[in-house]
Design a protein around this motif. Structure first.
Motif, mmCIF file in Angstrom:
data_model
loop_
_atom_site.group_PDB
_atom_site.id
_atom_site.type_symbol
_atom_site.label_atom_id
_atom_site.label_comp_id
_atom_site.label_asym_id
_atom_site.label_seq_id
_atom_site.Cartn_x
_atom_site.Cartn_y
_atom_site.Cartn_z
ATOM 1 N N GLU A 227 0.836 -1.200 0.000
ATOM 2 C CA GLU A 227 0.000 0.000 0.000
ATOM 3 C C GLU A 227 0.879 1.261 0.000
ATOM 4 O O GLU A 227 0.616 2.223 -0.729
ATOM 5 N N GLU A 232 -2.457 -1.230 -5.554
ATOM 6 C CA GLU A 232 -3.853 -1.524 -5.252
ATOM 7 C C GLU A 232 -3.908 -2.838 -4.463
ATOM 8 O O GLU A 232 -3.546 -3.890 -4.996
ATOM 9 N N GLY A 234 -6.657 -3.993 -2.595
ATOM 10 C CA GLY A 234 -8.004 -4.491 -2.321
ATOM 11 C C GLY A 234 -8.355 -4.381 -0.851
ATOM 12 O O GLY A 234 -8.074 -3.371 -0.206
ATOM 13 N N ASP A 235 -8.932 -5.468 -0.294
ATOM 14 C CA ASP A 235 -9.349 -5.459 1.106
ATOM 15 C C ASP A 235 -8.321 -6.099 2.038
ATOM 16 O O ASP A 235 -8.654 -6.495 3.152
ATOM 17 N N PRO A 285 -10.237 -5.371 -6.587
ATOM 18 C CA PRO A 285 -10.984 -4.741 -5.506
ATOM 19 C C PRO A 285 -11.915 -5.745 -4.832
ATOM 20 O O PRO A 285 -12.415 -6.669 -5.490
ATOM 21 N N GLY A 286 -12.119 -5.600 -3.551
ATOM 22 C CA GLY A 286 -13.017 -6.488 -2.820
ATOM 23 C C GLY A 286 -12.390 -7.812 -2.431
ATOM 24 O O GLY A 286 -13.015 -8.613 -1.734
#
Ligand code: ADP
Ligand code: MG
Length: 392
Positions: A227, A232, A234-235, A285-286
């Protein structure tokens, strides 16, 4: 090791209070993992062969400073007797007139195992009363409980000040191996770090950055670094408060800090969750990153194969769930195959290695989770500091 060793003491005919780490898992009155008991056997056997009378003491679990049958030492005594093949006299208290009387009556065969030290509130508070009562039980004191050496308790520090004291054989071995890593590693020295949190391991990362040629990072902590690179993620678990710190560490380390190039992502941290590998800079993502990916295992594996010394702490992924155990297994196999001196520390890392049956392939597996990490951080362990230096 520069501390006085049990081998430097004249123990013949003496009562020796030995602080051991018998904090083992117990289920339905049986010891389910006896690793820590087995690792303490050399010191006990040495004392017996030298004609000493060992009186053993340990904590077990976390009773609240009072007797609690759930944490009584009886299952440990039973198991120790089987491993040792010698009588184990288990007493139902650790200190006091009854214990002193029992010790007077003891025929001196085998060993005595005292009751759980944490049945006494003075243990964790390192009260001098308890230390004095413990010292009254023996002529000499030996600390073989490396796993408890980072705690200043009555059985690790208080009593050590009141009797002639020395390190046991396991304690010696632990310190020797960790000192080799810290002070005199064969190069390249490759450190592997994973596990849950950066916040827990910041001191360890800093210390290793000052010593290792390469720092390979996996586990949940790698996502804070990813990060921080602007990827990217995600979660995945990210510790927002540590992003600046992660940036600083990466700057300081340059090429020596190696992050995963791919990760295993899933929508749930569950057995049977749908999972797949993804590039570390493009996680969907997710989805959560729950393990390092196969390319990363290959990359880390190359560094590991060429290492002279390896220190490993922290699983590469959520190894408790099969779908996310591949990274930890791959790294463990690479370490096992490498010719490097390999030292493994940390409760979950050791559990992962033993689950894979690879213990014997490693040079040394530390019995101290917290203690080995604090030692690697460069902290002085109170239970070690209190032991006198060798006289030469
Ligand atoms: P050790 O006991 O060896 O020092 P830690 O206690 O720091 O290791 O971390 C071990 C835990 O980290 C394990 O329970 C493991 O499931 C968890 N873990 C590893 N990787 C991840 C990840 N990507 N996401 C969430 N948890 C993780
Ligand atoms: Mg742990």
């Amino acid at each position: 090791m520069h501390k006085r060793s049990v081998r430097d003491l004249d123990v013949q005919g003496k009562r020796v209070l030995v602080r051991v780490d018998f904090n083992v898992p117990v289920k339905d009155g049986r010891v389910t993992d006896d690793t820590r008991i087995r690792r303490a056997l050399p010191t006990v056997q040495y004392l017996l062969s030298e004609g000493a009378r060992p009186v053993l003491i340990s904590h077990l679990g976390r009773p609240k400073g009072e007797p609690d049958p759930k944490y009584a030492m009886d299952p440990v005594a039973h198991h120790l007797g089987e491993l040792l093949g010698e009588p184990v006299v288990k007493l139902d208290a650790a200190v006091g007139p009854e214990v002193e009387e029992e010790l007077e009556k003891w025929d001196g065969r085998g060993v005595v195992l005292l009751e759980n030290s944490r049945f006494y509130p003075g243990e964790t508070k390192n009260e001098s009363d308890l230390a004095t009562q413990l010292a009254a039980l023996a002529d000499l004191y030996v600390n073989d409980a490396f796993g408890a050496a980072h705690r200043a308790h009555a059985t690790t520090v208080g009593v050590a000040k009141l009797l002639p004291a020395a390190a046991g054989l396991l304690m010696e071995e632990e310190l020797d191996h960790l000192d080799t890593v810290l002070r005199d590693p064969e190069r390249p020295f490759v450190a592997i770090l994973g596990g849950a949190k950066i916040s827990d391991k910041l001191g360890v990362i800093e210390s290793l950055l000052g010593k290792a040629d390469l720092l390979l990072i996996g586990g949940a902590m790698c996502f804070t670094f990813l990060e921080a690179k602007g990827y990217e993620v995600g979660d995945s678990l990210v510790e927002d408060d540590y992003i600046e710190e992660a940036k600083r560490l990466m700057e300081e380390a340059g090429d020596r800090l190696v992050l995963p190039t791919d990760v295993v992502v899933a929508d749930k941290m569950e057995e049977g969750a749908e999972s797949r590998a993804a590039e570390a800079d493009r996680m969907p993502p997710g989805m959560m990153g729950l393990d390092v990916g196969p390319d990363t295992v290959d990359l880390f594996g190359e560094y590991i194969a060429n290492a002279g010394t390896i220190f490993w702490n922290g699983p590469m992924g959520v190894f408790e769930i099969d779908a996310f155990a591949g990274g930890t297994e791959g790294v463990a196999r690479a370490v096992a195959e490498s010719n490097a001196t390999s030292v493994i520390g940390g409760g979950d890392s050791v559990a992962a290695v033993s689950k894979l049956g690879l213990e014997d392939e490693m040079s040394f597996i530390s019995t101290g989770g917290g203690a080995s990490l604090e030692y690697i951080e460069g902290k002085e362990l109170p239970g070690v500091a209190v032991l006198p230096d060798k006289e030469d």
